[in-house]
Design an enzyme around this catalytic site. Sequence first.
Site, PDB file in Angstrom:
ATOM      1  CB  SER A 294      -0.912   0.014   1.232  1.00  0.00           C
ATOM      2  OG  SER A 294      -1.763  -1.106   1.242  1.00  0.00           O
TER       3      SER A 294
ATOM      4  CG  HIS B 146      -5.378  -2.081   4.178  1.00  0.00           C
ATOM      5  ND1 HIS B 146      -5.820  -3.117   3.380  1.00  0.00           N
ATOM      6  CD2 HIS B 146      -4.863  -1.145   3.339  1.00  0.00           C
ATOM      7  CE1 HIS B 146      -5.573  -2.822   2.104  1.00  0.00           C
ATOM      8  NE2 HIS B 146      -5.000  -1.635   2.051  1.00  0.00           N
TER       9      HIS B 146
END
Length: 504
Positions: free
Chosen positions: A340, A434
């Site tokens: 990410s 997340h």
Amino acid sequence: MRGLRRGLSRLGPRLGPWAVPRSLRRVLRAAGPWRGQSSAGSVSERGGASMEEVLSRSVPLLPPYETKEKAPPPAERRSAEFVRYYRGLEAGSRRAELLGCLARDFGADHGRVAEFSAKVLQAREQEREQGALLQAEDRVRYYLTPRYRALFQHLGRLEGGLRFLVELRGDLVEGLAAKAVDGPHVKEMSGVLKNMLSEWFSTGFLNLERVTWQSPCEVLQKISDSEAVHPVRNWVDLKRRVGPYRRCYFFSHCAIPGEPLIILHVALTSDISSSIQSIVKDVESLETEDAEKITTAIFYSISLAQQGLQGVELGNHLIKRVVKELQKDLPQIEAFSSLSPIPGFTKWLVGLLSSQTKELGRNELFTESERQEISEITEDSTTETLKKLLTNSEWVKSEKLVKALHSPLMRLCAWYLYGEKHRGYALNPVANFHLQNGAELWRINWMGDTSPRGIAASCGMMVNYRYFLEDTASNSAAYLGTKHIKASEQVLSFVSQFQQNSKL
């Protein structure tokens, strides 16, 4: 519709970025004319009904509480008139005016709400029977319902109506962000419509679709246009991203078939990737994949394709569905992880350096030895030089600077992800996403994204959020309930170093 397209193309340069939102451009390409509307015509303001007249006819009155179950539905032609009128307005200021008027003048009946709220209090004080109290509360709920909700409800039942509502909310979201439309009533209406879309776009109505090179050209183009994390450079790049050792999935809705709502890109690897360049750049194109080499699934990009669905929980459900799909097709996969970006880190760090210099007259985020090493390389020890260094990508060309900045930036990034909070949750939006899903803040990767965009946003760093499937439910509950972040030893070690060496 063709006239609207021509009008939008002429108006776009004049009205600025909100004039033709990306979500609206996609809808215009795919929607075609509204049912009952010829391709040549729409209700315009010239010689047609005024905005107030259209709204008064389109938004149904809230019937009395006693007859709410017997009230006839609004005429379909009135809802269709609203759609035609809205699409005939200039994107930007005129649509903003309509949305503001709709939110302000067709909301809840505050007089009735106050009246029946008083009756609820009266029923409680007089200790009346439970039935009377519940009925009074039900009346309050009923009159708290804004009138425009009935319009949205009816539009959602019409052919093409759901697509239009997503378009309208996209205009609301982009208008609020651009301050083209503002105020508490508009924000409330955006929230009401978001909640309605959350019900209509619940997982039972969503279809998981995989994109391959054999997918329709329109779908491939939309996948390319919607990629917000790592832009697709060309058709060769796109072919690679849907080819061997790669997967691309999206959710579509049964009422809007073939239209990507949210898109997830996956790399199938033999280990947990630490560099995005190894996935999206200069990768050898292979015709077939060897399943025995695949042990890990890397979620390296997730993009919302419809701005109007912002805030509707789709990403978590998409990841869960994709995990199940991969487990079925490739049962040997042992690890699931993201790779990410860390948007906002550089901006946060530069802001922190500025505030420290202003308050303390010096930089205490770096140790004395680190400041000394950097000043010897740059021949300048001022914080301003360090800030300029971090806000351009030239420093990555110096091996000495890359080495000198490695330790301080890694621990500062760990603190940014783990320690910087907004209302108790992770400040960084990607981290928050997340962590809400139950992932673990697992590994920070130095020089994980060496593209100019990556250097500018996060000093080149990326992060892995690991999805340990047996722990995601408990991790998510702990994060949402107690704001606890599950992190690896690597991350916690950097956090500890930050707390020892840096002063905030």
